[in-house]
Design an enzyme around this catalytic site. Structure first.
Site, PDB file in Angstrom:
ATOM      1  N   PRO A 120       0.894  -1.342  -0.163  1.00  0.00           N
ATOM      2  CA  PRO A 120      -0.026   0.068  -0.047  1.00  0.00           C
ATOM      3  C   PRO A 120       0.934   1.319   0.120  1.00  0.00           C
ATOM      4  O   PRO A 120       0.253   2.269  -0.272  1.00  0.00           O
ATOM      5  CB  PRO A 120      -0.811  -0.193   1.126  1.00  0.00           C
ATOM      6  CG  PRO A 120      -0.108  -0.962   2.173  1.00  0.00           C
ATOM      7  CD  PRO A 120       0.490  -2.035   1.114  1.00  0.00           C
ATOM      8  N   PHE A 121       2.011   1.051   0.313  1.00  0.00           N
ATOM      9  CA  PHE A 121       2.944   2.399   0.290  1.00  0.00           C
ATOM     10  C   PHE A 121       4.231   2.439  -0.818  1.00  0.00           C
ATOM     11  O   PHE A 121       5.184   2.621  -0.281  1.00  0.00           O
ATOM     12  CB  PHE A 121       3.493   2.855   1.788  1.00  0.00           C
ATOM     13  CG  PHE A 121       2.314   2.750   2.571  1.00  0.00           C
ATOM     14  CD1 PHE A 121       1.463   3.885   2.691  1.00  0.00           C
ATOM     15  CD2 PHE A 121       1.790   1.686   3.686  1.00  0.00           C
ATOM     16  CE1 PHE A 121       0.325   3.983   3.542  1.00  0.00           C
ATOM     17  CE2 PHE A 121       0.745   2.036   4.391  1.00  0.00           C
ATOM     18  CZ  PHE A 121      -0.046   3.110   4.265  1.00  0.00           C
ATOM     19  N   SER A 122       3.713   1.619  -1.743  1.00  0.00           N
ATOM     20  CA  SER A 122       4.920   1.458  -2.783  1.00  0.00           C
ATOM     21  C   SER A 122       5.326   2.801  -3.333  1.00  0.00           C
ATOM     22  O   SER A 122       4.371   3.912  -3.614  1.00  0.00           O
ATOM     23  CB  SER A 122       4.248   0.652  -3.974  1.00  0.00           C
ATOM     24  OG  SER A 122       4.988   0.559  -5.148  1.00  0.00           O
TER      25      SER A 122
ATOM     26  N   GLU B  97       4.495  -0.162   5.260  1.00  0.00           N
ATOM     27  CA  GLU B  97       4.162   0.575   6.523  1.00  0.00           C
ATOM     28  C   GLU B  97       4.077   1.910   6.484  1.00  0.00           C
ATOM     29  O   GLU B  97       4.752   2.735   5.973  1.00  0.00           O
ATOM     30  CB  GLU B  97       5.200   0.026   7.592  1.00  0.00           C
ATOM     31  CG  GLU B  97       5.159   0.756   8.939  1.00  0.00           C
ATOM     32  CD  GLU B  97       6.067   0.408   9.825  1.00  0.00           C
ATOM     33  OE1 GLU B  97       6.108   0.841  11.049  1.00  0.00           O
ATOM     34  OE2 GLU B  97       7.047  -0.473   9.597  1.00  0.00           O
TER      35      GLU B  97
ATOM     36  N   LYS C  62       5.273  -4.387  13.581  1.00  0.00           N
ATOM     37  CA  LYS C  62       6.058  -5.228  14.607  1.00  0.00           C
ATOM     38  C   LYS C  62       5.485  -6.763  14.688  1.00  0.00           C
ATOM     39  O   LYS C  62       4.603  -6.883  15.376  1.00  0.00           O
ATOM     40  CB  LYS C  62       6.056  -4.700  15.925  1.00  0.00           C
ATOM     41  CG  LYS C  62       7.556  -4.954  16.377  1.00  0.00           C
ATOM     42  CD  LYS C  62       8.665  -4.942  15.662  1.00  0.00           C
ATOM     43  CE  LYS C  62       9.266  -3.633  15.263  1.00  0.00           C
ATOM     44  NZ  LYS C  62      10.516  -3.775  14.859  1.00  0.00           N
TER      45      LYS C  62
END
Length: 430
Positions: A211-213, A229, A245
């Protein structure tokens, strides 16, 4: 600024846009891969070309970016914060080797902006540019991704023996009470390495969609990230952080996946790691929050990605109206999931026992938008490349707690490297 929206009929349009963007000195693609995210602001966005920019010079970085942002508050801003900005925020000093030579931070306001949503793209461009011609020029690009395969394995900056020795030293610090968790990271690298960054990114994203490419270019420096993340985001008056984590490999079958997820959710060591980091992030956010507004999910959620399962927690608060965006980021920086706790002591020990400067790794990449929102990832599962020096690098890391076992943590570091190694069709040296 002229704006026009076009239906995307070419399934390769985003890939072509990436190749087109690489011809500019600065470019940033933030790509969600259409993951379901209640906090998402955009599906994907591509910023290209520089109107204004700021390069950190190592002094008062957050203050200077704050001033830059104030001048351009009605524009999109894209950029990154390097992990070692910690040295400006605390009494810390890093003397480790830095072969990548990225600036400590960099932000730019783009000339051209492409926003992707539901098979449509909205293009914003300067008055002097013809928006339809931008769309047509991207459509006309001949798609050719080549140069993402490597002909030799990655070298290890830290041998397994050295990792295990550092692990045991850090375990002793935990037993003495100096810290109670620390994230030990190691670098893997190649010298004299010629890659085509858009090709490497596109392959990495196909192997590990997250989702955070991110694809980020600053002159001859590249960030090619498959980060899962979120570091910190602002939505209206709400701040949120989603630390990861807890990691487990994917199963070979759906049933095996379910069994692995259940073990991950009930593993005392993994849950203890998560609780420690949630407490750290909660305390960090309290410094920017309205009194009594900090809240955390009681149970971390399992998020499943192509390579791994991860335990993800969500911590939110209402921002104090007297706290600026840069203050809010500075007060939680760097991400607690990449340091340990207590935070400053853990970072000092990482500098002591790691073998190379983290640089952009464990920092953050993202944006500030004109509506007052912002969103930044944690730079993990990421290739960093200096094209001039032909130096290619990535780090992996894992948390050490009182219950951690050295062989298991080393194996987790290698598991986190899988996506990058598969994408580049290579391996690690023995």
């Amino acid at each position: 600024m002229p704006t026009a929206t076009f239906s995307i009929e070419d399934v390769d349009f985003l890939a072509k846009a990436l190749l087109w963007a690489d011809s500019y000195d600065s470019a940033c693609l933030l790509h969600s891969n259409e993951f379901a995210d209640p906090y998402a602001n955009v599906q994907s966005i591509l910023a290209v070309g520089v109107k204004q920019e700021i390069v950190a010079d190592g002094t008062n970085t957050f203050g200077k970016i704050e001033a830059f942002k104030a001048k351009h508050h009605d524009e999109w801003m894209f950029g990154f914060f390097g992990y070692d900005l910690k040295n400006e925020l605390e009494e810390l000093h890093t003397t480790l080797p830095d072969e990548l030579a990225f600036p400590e931070a960099y932000f730019f306001t783009p000339e051209i902006l492409l926003r992707f949503q539901d098979r449509k793209v909205t293009i914003d461009a300067p008055v002097a540019m013809d928006v339809p011609s931008i769309y047509e020029s991207i459509c006309d690009i001949v798609l050719s991704f080549d140069g993402s395969t490597l002909d030799r394995p990655f070298q290890k900056r830290m041998s397994k023996t050295a990792y295990l020795e550092s692990f045991q030293q850090l375990k002793q610090h935990i037993q003495r009470g100096d810290i109670y968790e620390v994230n030990l990271c190691q670098e893997f690298y190649q010298e004299d390495c010629a890659i085509h960054p858009p090709s490497a990114y596109w392959k990495l994203n196909s192997v590990s969609p997250t989702p955070f490419s991110t694809f980020f270019k600053f002159q001859d420096h590249y960030i090619l990230s498959a980060s899962p993340e979120r570091f910190i985001a602002k939505r209206g008056t709400t701040l949120l952080s989603q630390p990861i984590k807890g990691t487990a490999k994917r199963g070979n079958t759906e049933q095996e996946d379910l069994e692995i997820i259940q073990r991950l959710q009930s593993d005392p060591k993994e849950m203890a790691e998560n609780v420690m980091i949630v407490d750290l992030v909660r305390n960090d956010l309290t410094r920017s929050a309205k009194a009594g507004s900090v809240a955390a999910e009681r149970q971390p959620q399992v998020h499943t990605f192509r390579q791994v399962h991860q335990l993800v927690s969500t911590i939110t608060c209402e921002i104090d109206p007297n706290v600026t965006d840069l203050d809010a980021i500075k007060r939680v920086f760097p991400a607690g999931s990449m340091t340990g706790a207590p935070k400053v002591s853990a970072m000092a020990l990482c500098d002591r026992y790691e073998k190379s400067k983290r640089g952009v790794y464990a920092g953050a990449v993202g944006y500030f938008s004109p509506d007052g929102n912002f969103d930044f990832n944690v730079v993990i599962r990421t290739l960093l490349y200096n094209r001039t020096k032909q130096y290619l690098s990535f780090h992996t890391g894992g948390a050490i707690t009182i219950d951690a076992e050295a062989e298991n943590e080393y194996a987790e570091c290698l598991l986190k490297a899988n996506g990058i190694l598969i994408a580049l069709d290579t391996q690690l040296e023995n």
